[in-house]
Design an enzyme around this catalytic site. Structure first.
Site, mmCIF file in Angstrom:
data_model
loop_
_atom_site.group_PDB
_atom_site.id
_atom_site.type_symbol
_atom_site.label_atom_id
_atom_site.label_comp_id
_atom_site.label_asym_id
_atom_site.label_seq_id
_atom_site.Cartn_x
_atom_site.Cartn_y
_atom_site.Cartn_z
ATOM 1 N N CYS A 1 -22.367 -68.667 -12.504
ATOM 2 C CA CYS A 1 -22.425 -68.168 -13.872
ATOM 3 C C CYS A 1 -23.676 -68.699 -14.576
ATOM 4 O O CYS A 1 -23.995 -69.887 -14.470
ATOM 5 C CB CYS A 1 -21.172 -68.643 -14.594
ATOM 6 S SG CYS A 1 -21.168 -68.310 -16.356
ATOM 7 N N THR B 1 -2.156 -41.414 -3.565
ATOM 8 C CA THR B 1 -1.679 -42.805 -3.578
ATOM 9 C C THR B 1 -0.396 -42.929 -2.777
ATOM 10 O O THR B 1 0.454 -42.030 -2.816
ATOM 11 C CB THR B 1 -1.471 -43.322 -5.026
ATOM 12 O OG1 THR B 1 -0.916 -44.645 -4.958
ATOM 13 C CG2 THR B 1 -0.571 -42.436 -5.862
ATOM 14 N N SER B 2 -0.266 -44.057 -2.065
ATOM 15 C CA SER B 2 0.949 -44.271 -1.276
ATOM 16 C C SER B 2 2.111 -44.662 -2.192
ATOM 17 O O SER B 2 3.249 -44.714 -1.728
ATOM 18 C CB SER B 2 0.712 -45.356 -0.222
ATOM 19 O OG SER B 2 0.302 -46.556 -0.847
ATOM 20 N N TYR C 1 -16.780 -58.351 -0.670
ATOM 21 C CA TYR C 1 -16.901 -57.421 -1.793
ATOM 22 C C TYR C 1 -18.326 -56.883 -1.923
ATOM 23 O O TYR C 1 -18.524 -55.739 -2.314
ATOM 24 C CB TYR C 1 -16.413 -58.068 -3.102
ATOM 25 C CG TYR C 1 -14.899 -58.011 -3.177
ATOM 26 C CD1 TYR C 1 -14.255 -56.842 -3.584
ATOM 27 C CD2 TYR C 1 -14.124 -59.088 -2.783
ATOM 28 C CE1 TYR C 1 -12.875 -56.763 -3.606
ATOM 29 C CE2 TYR C 1 -12.734 -59.015 -2.805
ATOM 30 C CZ TYR C 1 -12.119 -57.849 -3.221
ATOM 31 O OH TYR C 1 -10.746 -57.759 -3.232
ATOM 32 N N ALA D 1 -6.817 -33.970 -1.490
ATOM 33 C CA ALA D 1 -7.178 -33.846 -2.910
ATOM 34 C C ALA D 1 -8.425 -32.966 -3.084
ATOM 35 O O ALA D 1 -8.491 -32.166 -4.018
ATOM 36 C CB ALA D 1 -7.426 -35.230 -3.493
ATOM 37 N N HIS E 1 -6.978 -51.451 -11.568
ATOM 38 C CA HIS E 1 -7.265 -52.533 -10.617
ATOM 39 C C HIS E 1 -8.702 -53.028 -10.722
ATOM 40 O O HIS E 1 -9.189 -53.690 -9.812
ATOM 41 C CB HIS E 1 -6.930 -52.089 -9.186
ATOM 42 C CG HIS E 1 -5.453 -51.917 -8.961
ATOM 43 N ND1 HIS E 1 -4.907 -51.285 -7.853
ATOM 44 C CD2 HIS E 1 -4.380 -52.302 -9.703
ATOM 45 C CE1 HIS E 1 -3.581 -51.287 -7.941
ATOM 46 N NE2 HIS E 1 -3.250 -51.888 -9.054
#
Ligand code: OAD
Length: 256
Positions: A149, A190-191, A68, A233, A120
């Site tokens: 944290c 989007t699929s 990520y 798009a 999401h």
């Protein structure tokens, strides 16, 4: 390529009080963010359950964190494209407008869209997987290993929805309400195969919206859509925004 809009769509643009746009990875493809499925899609190279699940995080938190962190870096370097900008223009034209996105890349907000429901999550946010507290990295902290944290020492995770997890409740409820309110619903890039997000166009259609899909490829949604505007798009949306501005701003001028 010049886009010829149907009479039915032009009428909806003229009369709509509420427009809802629903976006997926295809909207960011022209910014250089890879899609999930299709040629060059991320899931061609990685199995989702190896990286995008709580199991994967518990098994190998550092690997998931690094994956990520890498995507965060890629996404921070790209820029919103003309598709994102056209959605900002469309938002200004209708009394009601909502933008629901499955994307975590923050590009809609960076482009200037005001009402964005992130179904999401958002890769720029992180939180503690133990106590839930929002995590703000301190200088030099986001390195190769999963951060801890500041409050409880628990492992920090990205604020994105993983496989097997529920969608954020408030965003979902607002999205369903926006789908039901829509006179015109645009499903873009989007699929339309990942549920429950993919049910939103159908919810809108059933509630009476005119359903338009914008995608270079047909999807499972194409059959129930009123129209498919086949193309990218970043090419279709600016032309749609041009037409909507001509119609809606012309109307306002007539009313004065
Ligand atoms: P997908 O990768 O499944 O689909 C991308 C869609 O964009 C495809 O239908 C492409 O044909 C289309 N596309 C490609 N380039 C385009 C362009 N320039 N303009 C318009 N459309 C284009 O991405 P999503 O539908 O967003 O979930 O995937 C849904 C979810 O699956 C993601 O949010 C992610 C993934 O697993 C989670 O991580 C929870």
């Amino acid at each position: 390529m010049e886009l010829a809009l149907s009479e039915a769509l032009l009428r909806r643009i003229r009369e709509a009080s509420w427009v809802t746009a629903f976006t997926g990875a295809g909207v960011s493809a022209e910014s250089g963010v890879p899609t999930f499925r299709g040629t060059g899609g991320i899931w061609e190279k990685f199995r989702p359950e190896e990286l995008a699940s709580m199991d994967a995080f518990l098994r190998n938190p550092d690997l998931v964190w690094q994956w990520y962190a890498h995507r965060r870096e890629v996404m921070a370097q790209v820029q919103p494209n003309p598709g994102h900008t056209a959605l900002v223009r469309l938002e200004r034209l209708f009394p009601g407008f909502a933008l629901i996105t499955q994307n975590i890349d923050n590009l809609h907000r960076r482009a200037g869209s005001a009402t964005v429901y992130e179904l999401h999550g958002n890769i720029e946010r992180n939180f503690c997987s133990r106590c839930g507290e929002l995590y703000r990295p301190e200088e030099g902290e986001v390195a190769g290993t999963v951060p801890r944290c500041h409050s409880c020492g628990g492992p920090v995770r990205p604020d994105v929805v993983w496989f097997g997890e529920l969608l954020p409740e408030e965003e979902w409820n607002r999205s369903v309400a926006a789908a039901r309110s829509a006179d015109l619903f645009l499903s873009i890039g989007t699929s339309a195969v990942v549920y429950p997000a993919a049910s939103l166009p159908m919810i809108a259609r059933r509630a009476g919206a005119y359903l338009v899909e914008i995608n270079p490829e047909p999807t499972p949604l194409t059959e129930i859509a009123d129209e498919l505007l086949a193309g990218r798009a970043g090419e279709i949306l600016p032309q749609l925004a041009d037409a909507a501005e001509r119609i809606r701003e012309g109307q306002r001028a007539d009313e004065v």
